[in-house]
Design a protein around this motif. Structure first.
Motif, short mmCIF file in Angstrom:
data_model
loop_
_atom_site.label_atom_id
_atom_site.label_comp_id
_atom_site.label_asym_id
_atom_site.label_seq_id
_atom_site.Cartn_x
_atom_site.Cartn_y
_atom_site.Cartn_z
N VAL A 39 -5.37 71.74 5.56
CA VAL A 39 -4.53 70.88 4.41
C VAL A 39 -5.60 69.85 4.00
CG1 VAL A 39 -2.29 68.67 4.39
CG2 VAL A 39 -2.34 70.87 5.50
N ILE A 40 -6.31 69.46 4.45
CA ILE A 40 -6.61 68.14 3.57
C ILE A 40 -7.99 68.85 2.62
CG2 ILE A 40 -8.53 66.82 3.91
CD1 ILE A 40 -7.25 66.03 6.53
N MET A 41 -8.07 70.14 3.22
CA MET A 41 -9.52 70.77 2.06
C MET A 41 -8.70 71.85 0.82
SD MET A 41 -12.31 72.14 4.80
CE MET A 41 -13.31 73.00 3.78
N ALA A 42 -7.25 72.08 1.16
CA ALA A 42 -6.68 72.59 0.49
C ALA A 42 -6.33 71.28 -0.86
CB ALA A 42 -5.39 73.05 0.43
N GLY A 43 -5.62 70.32 -0.22
CA GLY A 43 -5.15 69.20 -1.37
C GLY A 43 -7.16 68.72 -2.03
N TYR A 44 -7.61 68.49 -1.06
CA TYR A 44 -9.35 68.42 -2.03
C TYR A 44 -9.16 69.28 -3.51
CZ TYR A 44 -13.60 66.86 -3.35
OH TYR A 44 -14.60 66.43 -3.51
N GLY A 45 -9.31 70.50 -3.50
CA GLY A 45 -8.91 71.46 -4.13
C GLY A 45 -8.20 71.48 -5.55
N VAL A 46 -7.15 71.25 -5.09
CA VAL A 46 -6.28 70.87 -5.48
C VAL A 46 -6.45 69.27 -7.04
CG1 VAL A 46 -3.30 70.48 -6.20
CG2 VAL A 46 -4.38 72.58 -4.49
N LEU A 47 -6.97 68.51 -5.64
CA LEU A 47 -6.85 67.40 -6.46
C LEU A 47 -8.03 67.23 -7.36
CD1 LEU A 47 -5.32 64.88 -3.79
CD2 LEU A 47 -4.32 66.31 -6.33
N LYS A 48 -9.26 67.49 -6.58
CA LYS A 48 -10.54 67.46 -7.53
C LYS A 48 -11.30 68.69 -7.55
CE LYS A 48 -14.98 64.79 -6.40
NZ LYS A 48 -14.52 63.35 -7.47
N ASP A 49 -11.13 70.20 -6.82
CA ASP A 49 -11.89 70.99 -7.25
C ASP A 49 -10.85 72.16 -7.03
OD1 ASP A 49 -14.08 73.03 -7.58
OD2 ASP A 49 -15.56 71.44 -6.77
N LYS A 50 -10.84 72.88 -7.61
CA LYS A 50 -9.97 74.22 -7.75
C LYS A 50 -10.91 75.26 -6.58
CE LYS A 50 -6.18 72.87 -9.69
NZ LYS A 50 -6.67 71.35 -10.34
N ARG A 51 -12.39 74.97 -6.79
CA ARG A 51 -13.11 76.23 -7.11
C ARG A 51 -13.40 75.93 -4.71
NH1 ARG A 51 -18.50 74.75 -9.76
NH2 ARG A 51 -18.10 72.18 -9.21
N LEU A 53 -10.60 74.89 -3.62
CA LEU A 53 -8.98 75.88 -2.98
C LEU A 53 -9.71 77.06 -2.45
CD1 LEU A 53 -6.25 75.03 -2.20
CD2 LEU A 53 -5.95 75.82 -4.70
N VAL A 54 -10.36 77.55 -3.62
CA VAL A 54 -10.08 78.97 -3.24
C VAL A 54 -11.21 79.57 -1.86
CG1 VAL A 54 -12.03 80.94 -4.27
CG2 VAL A 54 -10.36 79.69 -5.64
N ALA A 55 -12.29 78.44 -1.88
CA ALA A 55 -13.17 78.42 -0.96
C ALA A 55 -12.46 78.38 0.37
CB ALA A 55 -14.26 77.41 -0.67
N VAL A 56 -11.30 77.49 0.25
CA VAL A 56 -11.06 77.35 2.04
C VAL A 56 -9.87 78.83 1.91
CG1 VAL A 56 -8.92 76.20 2.55
CG2 VAL A 56 -10.34 75.06 1.69
N ALA A 57 -9.19 79.23 0.94
CA ALA A 57 -8.69 80.35 1.38
C ALA A 57 -9.28 81.88 2.50
CB ALA A 57 -7.82 80.79 0.21
N VAL A 58 -10.49 81.60 1.23
CA VAL A 58 -11.81 82.36 1.71
C VAL A 58 -12.23 82.24 3.64
CG1 VAL A 58 -13.85 83.42 1.15
CG2 VAL A 58 -12.28 83.38 -0.89
N LEU A 59 -12.16 80.76 3.75
CA LEU A 59 -12.79 80.77 5.03
C LEU A 59 -11.30 81.02 6.10
CD1 LEU A 59 -14.95 77.04 3.97
CD2 LEU A 59 -15.49 79.62 5.14
N VAL A 60 -9.87 80.35 5.42
CA VAL A 60 -9.33 80.91 6.53
C VAL A 60 -8.95 82.25 6.52
CG1 VAL A 60 -6.71 80.67 6.66
CG2 VAL A 60 -8.23 78.31 5.68
N ALA A 61 -8.79 82.80 6.01
CA ALA A 61 -8.52 84.25 5.84
C ALA A 61 -9.87 85.23 6.86
CB ALA A 61 -8.68 84.99 4.55
N GLY A 62 -11.33 84.76 6.57
CA GLY A 62 -12.09 85.24 7.18
C GLY A 62 -12.62 84.67 8.35
N PHE A 63 -11.99 83.77 8.85
CA PHE A 63 -11.88 83.40 10.60
C PHE A 63 -10.45 83.70 10.92
CE2 PHE A 63 -13.96 79.42 9.01
CZ PHE A 63 -14.69 79.16 9.68
N LEU A 64 -9.09 83.76 10.85
CA LEU A 64 -7.80 84.57 10.97
C LEU A 64 -8.25 86.49 11.06
CD1 LEU A 64 -5.33 83.00 9.17
CD2 LEU A 64 -5.82 82.17 11.69
N LEU A 65 -8.73 86.82 10.22
CA LEU A 65 -9.41 88.64 10.46
C LEU A 65 -10.57 88.41 11.59
CD1 LEU A 65 -9.17 89.64 6.44
CD2 LEU A 65 -7.88 89.95 8.37
#
Length: 406
Positions: free
Chosen positions: A223-235, A237-249
């Motif tokens: 949540v914190i990293m996604a919020g940081y991505g939305v408010l400060k750096d959209k990149r 947000l993309v990195a968080v999505a990739v990392l989360v998907a990678g760890f779960l897979l």
């Protein structure tokens, strides 16, 4: 000038106090006893300096009144505790370890160099803790008898790392703070090589958090990293999505555990809900002075409607806010929250006066770290752990120094 006065005002004493602070910071997550010893050395020299150095004056800090109210209320809770000697001991430890850590930092750090070296000391310690977490995961540690997992709900989960800390949840909450500080620096520093190094450190630390299988901490940092991505750096947000998907897979067991976060499929979730209901009743029954600092384990059996087993001891409410309100009363609990959340807001407030990129990034990271403690506190009392509370008070002191002294 007498010998003691010359000693108290000497550069050697000041440097030794500062070295003690650095060593306490380094050992907070590695060895609680060693950290306390270095804190004691620093306090002894600090008191000598305060007593004998006429040029040294103790300064009031930003939230000194909430701290005083908190200390008085926690002391008053001794009067209503079912075990007054135990609660007196808890109060004494609170004063000596937590408050004096805060005093050491706020009264002895004087410039950006001091702040930077303290950050390096905390960072070096974090690197060792993460490395040891990987060691545990690679070479194996059986937690089947440590009761950190509901074996019936998660039969395939038998390995949860905890590194040098008390248990996986405490480690995960600590690492959430580490990631937040790294993230603040990553988003602020302009040097490409440093950003690459920070990025690698973030990924490694996130990997260690995943190895704890701590659902609350995993959700908090996401949540914190996604919020940081939305408010400060959209990149980000993309990195968080990739990392989360990678760890779960890569880790189906982690995916299974995270998917149960908002259900009561295992006893951990059911127990928390039952404990929160009981704790709210404690607060309603003892609103003024609480049940006594540290006395939760002694009083909970009276309110227990879930476990009803005298052999099981529950030492906290798995919620920071409810735990403080229950143990030391509404006034004392709110005073602590004013101190803690007040410094959180202070750190997150735009710091245009920060002297350099590192200071700006560190302040932002500390603010995000305090947010992570606040969010993790919704499902676990991570501050029940002594090193975790020492770190919290040290971070709050560091925020004060950066805000007021540099």
């Amino acid at each position: 000038m007498s010998g003691l006065k010359r000693l108290a005002s000497s550069r050697a004493v000041k440097d030794t106090i500062y070295l003690s602070i650095l060593m306490e910071a380094f050992f907070i997550g590695l060895s609680q006893t060693t950290a306390i010893v270095f804190m004691g050395i620093g306090i002894a020299l600090f008191l000598l300096r305060w007593w004998k150095d006429p040029d040294f004056h103790v300064k009031r800090t930003t939230f000194h009144w909430p701290i005083i109210v908190y200390l008085l209320c926690s002391a008053a809770s001794i009067l209503v505790s079912p075990d007054k000697v135990y609660t007196l001991t808890i109060w004494f430890v609170l004063v000596v370890i937590y408050l004096l850590t805060y005093v050491l930092v706020t009264q002895n750090l004087e410039n950006s160099r001091h702040v930077r070296l303290l950050a390096y000391s905390l960072g070096a310690s974090a690197a060792i803790i993460v490395a040891y977490g990987f060691f545990q995961f690679i070479f194996g540690i059986d937690t089947s008898e440590m009761k950190w997992v509901d074996g019936e709900a998660f039969p395939e989960l038998s390995k949860r790392v905890f590194s040098t800390l008390e248990n996986p949840n405490i480690l995960a909450a600590y690492l959430d703070v580490v990631v937040c500080v790294l993230l603040g620096l990553f988003g602020t520093l302009s040097d490409k090589r440093l950003r690459i190094a920070l990025g690698i450190a973030i990924v490694c630390t996130l990997g260690c958090i995943a190895m704890t299988y701590a659902r609350g901490a995993c959700l908090t940092i996401a949540v914190i990293m996604a919020g940081y991505g939305v408010l400060k750096d959209k990149r980000i947000l993309v990195a968080v999505a990739v990392l989360v998907a990678g760890f779960l897979l890569l880790n189906p067991v982690l995916f299974e555990r995270m998917s149960t976060m908002f259900t009561v499929v295992d006893t951990s979730s059911e127990m928390r809900i039952a404990m929160w209901e009981s704790t709210i009743q404690m607060i309603l029954d003892h609103p003024l002075l609480g049940i006594g600092g540290g006395a939760y384990s002694l009083v909970y059996p009276i309110y227990d409607t879930y476990i009803v087993d005298g052999s099981v001891t529950l030492v906290h409410a798995h919620n920071i806010y409810l735990n403080y309100l229950a143990e030391i009363g509404i006034v004392g609990g709110c005073a602590f929250l004013v101190f803690f959340l007040g410094y959180t807001v202070t750190a997150l407030h735009p710091q245009k006066t920060m002297p350099d990129e590192f200071s700006k990034g560190l302040m932002l990271g500390l603010g995000l770290g305090l947010v992570s403690v606040a969010l993790n506190g919704l499902t676990d009392d991570v501050l029940y752990n002594v090193p975790s509370s020492m770190l919290l008070w040290m971070i709050c002191g560091l925020v004060y120094v950066m805000k007021e002294k540099i």
